[in-house]
Design a protein around this motif. Structure first.
Motif, PDB file in Angstrom:
ATOM      1  N   THR A  17       0.740  -1.122  -0.045  1.00  0.00           N
ATOM      2  CA  THR A  17       0.082  -0.096  -0.076  1.00  0.00           C
ATOM      3  C   THR A  17       1.034   1.180  -0.003  1.00  0.00           C
ATOM      4  O   THR A  17       0.612   2.119  -0.975  1.00  0.00           O
ATOM      5  CB  THR A  17      -1.209  -0.038   1.158  1.00  0.00           C
ATOM      6  N   THR A  18       1.780   1.409   0.986  1.00  0.00           N
ATOM      7  CA  THR A  18       2.798   2.409   0.797  1.00  0.00           C
ATOM      8  C   THR A  18       3.462   2.682  -0.692  1.00  0.00           C
ATOM      9  O   THR A  18       3.252   3.741  -0.997  1.00  0.00           O
ATOM     10  CB  THR A  18       4.023   1.758   1.949  1.00  0.00           C
ATOM     11  N   ASP A  38      -7.975   0.753  -4.525  1.00  0.00           N
ATOM     12  CA  ASP A  38      -7.805  -0.153  -3.508  1.00  0.00           C
ATOM     13  C   ASP A  38      -8.516  -1.525  -3.297  1.00  0.00           C
ATOM     14  O   ASP A  38      -9.832  -1.579  -3.463  1.00  0.00           O
ATOM     15  CB  ASP A  38      -8.138   0.503  -2.088  1.00  0.00           C
ATOM     16  N   ASP A  40      -8.347  -4.099  -1.605  1.00  0.00           N
ATOM     17  CA  ASP A  40      -8.214  -4.526   0.082  1.00  0.00           C
ATOM     18  C   ASP A  40      -9.575  -4.371   0.671  1.00  0.00           C
ATOM     19  O   ASP A  40      -9.813  -3.750   1.420  1.00  0.00           O
ATOM     20  CB  ASP A  40      -7.210  -4.258   0.670  1.00  0.00           C
ATOM     21  N   LEU A  43     -10.705  -4.047   4.408  1.00  0.00           N
ATOM     22  CA  LEU A  43      -9.639  -3.446   5.238  1.00  0.00           C
ATOM     23  C   LEU A  43      -9.644  -2.003   4.897  1.00  0.00           C
ATOM     24  O   LEU A  43      -9.361  -1.038   6.063  1.00  0.00           O
ATOM     25  CB  LEU A  43      -8.218  -3.972   5.115  1.00  0.00           C
ATOM     26  N   ARG A  44      -9.604  -1.526   3.605  1.00  0.00           N
ATOM     27  CA  ARG A  44      -9.247  -0.065   3.433  1.00  0.00           C
ATOM     28  C   ARG A  44      -8.163   0.870   4.106  1.00  0.00           C
ATOM     29  O   ARG A  44      -8.428   1.207   5.143  1.00  0.00           O
ATOM     30  CB  ARG A  44     -10.842   0.509   3.843  1.00  0.00           C
ATOM     31  N   ASN A  45      -7.213   0.846   3.552  1.00  0.00           N
ATOM     32  CA  ASN A  45      -5.859   1.649   3.870  1.00  0.00           C
ATOM     33  C   ASN A  45      -5.544   2.442   3.006  1.00  0.00           C
ATOM     34  O   ASN A  45      -5.004   3.290   3.651  1.00  0.00           O
ATOM     35  CB  ASN A  45      -4.837   0.221   3.944  1.00  0.00           C
ATOM     36  N   LEU A  48      -6.514   6.104   3.724  1.00  0.00           N
ATOM     37  CA  LEU A  48      -5.646   6.707   4.756  1.00  0.00           C
ATOM     38  C   LEU A  48      -4.237   7.046   4.433  1.00  0.00           C
ATOM     39  O   LEU A  48      -3.722   8.241   4.962  1.00  0.00           O
ATOM     40  CB  LEU A  48      -5.545   5.703   5.984  1.00  0.00           C
ATOM     41  N   ILE A  49      -3.739   6.485   3.885  1.00  0.00           N
ATOM     42  CA  ILE A  49      -2.171   6.654   3.086  1.00  0.00           C
ATOM     43  C   ILE A  49      -2.171   7.957   2.344  1.00  0.00           C
ATOM     44  O   ILE A  49      -1.263   8.761   2.432  1.00  0.00           O
ATOM     45  CB  ILE A  49      -1.779   5.588   2.668  1.00  0.00           C
ATOM     46  N   GLU A  53      -9.233   9.870   3.622  1.00  0.00           N
ATOM     47  CA  GLU A  53     -10.501   9.220   4.207  1.00  0.00           C
ATOM     48  C   GLU A  53     -11.627   9.621   4.234  1.00  0.00           C
ATOM     49  O   GLU A  53     -12.742   9.331   4.524  1.00  0.00           O
ATOM     50  CB  GLU A  53      -9.986   8.336   5.466  1.00  0.00           C
ATOM     51  N   GLN A  90     -15.148  -0.794   3.382  1.00  0.00           N
ATOM     52  CA  GLN A  90     -14.844  -1.059   4.673  1.00  0.00           C
ATOM     53  C   GLN A  90     -15.882  -2.053   5.128  1.00  0.00           C
ATOM     54  O   GLN A  90     -15.540  -2.897   6.180  1.00  0.00           O
ATOM     55  CB  GLN A  90     -14.792  -0.181   5.507  1.00  0.00           C
ATOM     56  N   SER A 220       2.643   8.299   6.522  1.00  0.00           N
ATOM     57  CA  SER A 220       1.195   7.665   6.631  1.00  0.00           C
ATOM     58  C   SER A 220       0.398   8.284   7.648  1.00  0.00           C
ATOM     59  O   SER A 220      -0.945   8.366   7.798  1.00  0.00           O
ATOM     60  CB  SER A 220       1.408   5.974   6.524  1.00  0.00           C
TER      61      SER A 220
END
Ligand SMILES: Nc1ncnc2c1ncn2[C@@H]1O[C@H](COP(=O)(O)OP(=O)(O)O)[C@@H](O)[C@H]1O
Ligand SMILES: [Mg+2]
Lengths: 269, 244
Positions: A17-18, A38, A40, A43-45, A48-49, A53, A90, A220
């Motif tokens: 993700t980074t 995304d 995922d 989880l939804r990351n 945020l990064i 959000e 999410q 992050s």
């Protein structure tokens, strides 16, 4: 022609993700209209990064289900006008994604974007499969440890045999190695595999080495992709990676612990 | 054109009988010790679990019956199924065994007796199927790396121009050539060909096997590890020779 890049690994927590956030931003900053998705679900990351959000209204699954249009769901990045984010849901479970649905969305994005970066979930199950299935290029993120290398090798086998390109007998997915969370000190102590070790095991084109760096966590936490932190080692590593991917010839760095020396010579522009 | 009123004139034929030969492993039994059979079967399967999973299998009882042993076919079929194999035929069985097989919907095949008696042939546990093999056509050439989790099977020779990763499995009924590093499992002569050989330019294999005779990584001598070698069978012993 648009290109679909999957950022994948097999193993979780290695920096997919980074990396997705950083390279999507890097490509966009170079003037290429880029979307980052995304995969995922649950989880939804990525949002945020990317620091968006609070602006998520609709997500990937809404678009697949026809509950929102692609334009409604895409979030324009606050730092770069050329960059758009398609967040994951999410609340849904992984089965909300279908191959047909994903294919349709990617086809639509291809008309409008130059690069589409797919942030894969961990594992080799459905989500990871869908993230890589339509890809043209694969950024295989690996940490310098045996289990991560083995998982990447497994993922490479899946890319070579289960992708759409493989199924259609087309030119195979272009595979690149991104060695992340690299720490020359720990390599010296024998606690980590070296760049050479990993390359020997995977025999894969090395796109870049990303050092283990505090700047990643700082970035992050503040919701800004680390590549925008131009003074940081990780930010520079990702800038190199984007430049090399676009065809520039840049020497590798962050492989030895002579950070200062190399930093002076090849440092930030 | 058909005169059948229920059939549309342009209806394409939906089936056709064709004759085709398949290469199917044959399990030749030489004892009626069911416990030993089950155990040894498990051992063989553990060498190449992916290869054997749901594999069809013909059971050959000729040797056994010749020696005067009797075996309950239903129990045998059950053991085979429990091991993850699918029995699809029996041959060389006696009247009782053939009857049992048919009750289990397992077809009975006749022995292809070509005048050579099984005794003089000195068979091994796995017997080659009597299918004619055209050598050049069945050679498999692979130019891409074989990654962890991938499995390659060749009904003839297998030539690989890239590396074979740890966790990958390559199998051939004939010879195996790897012109790069061999880290995974390589099984040559998997249908019992004891003449098959393995060649590789850098031996780091997890397992090597010729006609069921195998060595695992731990058994490899340091003098041959990471060397270009050939591997062959001599008096049922694997010989690994440096070919540098
Ligand atoms: N180069 C790096 N240096 C230090 N920490 C890193 C680095 N790359 C990733 N991390 C950290 O590792 C964790 C997992 O990263 P993430 O990108 O979410 O991995 P993935 O998406 O593969 O699960 C995060 O806490 C992240 O901050
Ligand atoms: Mg992630």
């Amino acid at each position: 022609m648009a290109r679909i890049i999957v950022v994948t690994s097999g193993k979780g927590g290695v920096g997919k993700t980074t990396t997705s956030a950083a390279i999507a931003m890097g490509l966009a900053k170079k003037g290429h209209k880029t979307a980052v998705i995304d995969f995922d679900v649950g989880l939804r990351n990525l949002d945020l990064i990317m620091g968006c959000e609070r602006r998520v209204v609709y997500d990937f699954v809404n678009v697949i289900n026809g509950e929102a249009s692609l334009n409604q769901a895409l979030i324009r990045d606050k730092n770069c006008k050329q960059l758009y984010i398609l967040p994951a849901s999410q609340t849904r479970d992984k089965d909300a994604l279908s191959q047909e649905g994903v294919g349709k969305i990617l086809d639509a994005l291809k008309k409008d974007f130059k690069y589409i970066v797919c942030d894969s979930p961990a594992g080799i199950e459905k989500g990871a499969h869908l993230a890589m299935y339509f890809a043209d290029d694969a950024f295989v993120v690996t940490n310098p440890e045996v289990s991560s290398v083995r998982d990447s090798d497994r993922m490479l086998g899946i890319l070579a045999s289960k992708s759409r390109r493989a199924e259609r007998n087309e030119e195979p997915i272009k595979e690149y190695l991104l060695l992340s969370r690299y720490s020359p000190d720990r390599v010296k102590l024998g606690e980590m595999l070296s760049v050479d070790d990993v390359q020997e095991i995977l025999s894969l084109h090395l796109l870049g080495v990303i050092p283990e760096s505090k700047s990643v966590l700082n970035a992050s936490n503040s919701g800004i992709p680390v590549i925008l932190d131009e003074k940081s080692d990780a930010g520079q590593a990702y800038a190199d990676i984007v430049a090399r991917y676009l065809g520039e010839d840049r020497p590798h760095r962050f492989i030895d612990d002579k950070k200062g020396f190399f930093g002076k010579f090849f440092g930030s522009k | 054109m058909s005169t059948d009123p229920h059939k549309t004139p342009y209806a394409p034929s939906v089936l056709e009988f064709k004759s085709s030969t398949f290469s199917v492993p044959v399990l030749v039994l030489s004892s009626d010790d069911l416990v030993a059979i089950e155990q040894q079967l498990q051992e063989k399967i553990s060498l190449a679990p992916e290869f054997f999973r749901n594999s069809p299998l013909v059971l050959d009882l000729q040797e056994l019956n010749k020696k005067g042993y009797d075996i309950d076919f239903a129990v045998l079929a059950d053991i085979v199924r429990k091991s993850g194999l699918l029995p699809i035929g029996v041959r060389g069985g006696n009247v009782q065994q053939n009857k049992q097989a048919l009750e289990l919907l397992i077809p009975v095949y006749s022995i292809h007796s070509s005048g050579v008696s099984a005794d003089t042939q000195k068979q091994k546990t796995i017997m080659p199927t009597p299918e004619p093999v055209t050598d050049s056509a069945s050679t498999t050439l692979i130019t891409q790396p074989i990654r962890s989790g991938q499995r390659i099977y060749s009904s003839g020779d297998l030539i690989i121009l890239a590396q074979v990763s740890a966790g990958a499995e390559i199998m051939a009924e004939g010879n195996i050539h790897v012109y790069s590093t061999l880290r995974g499992r390589a099984l040559a002569g998997v249908q019992g060909n004891t003449e098959a050989r393995i060649f590789c330019s850098d031996l780091q294999a997890e397992l090597i096997s010729i006609a069921g005779n195998y060595k695992i990584s731990e058994d490899l001598d340091e003098t041959v590890r990471k060397k270009p070698v050939q591997i062959y069978l001599q008096n049922q012993t694997l010989i690994i020779k440096d070919i540098a």
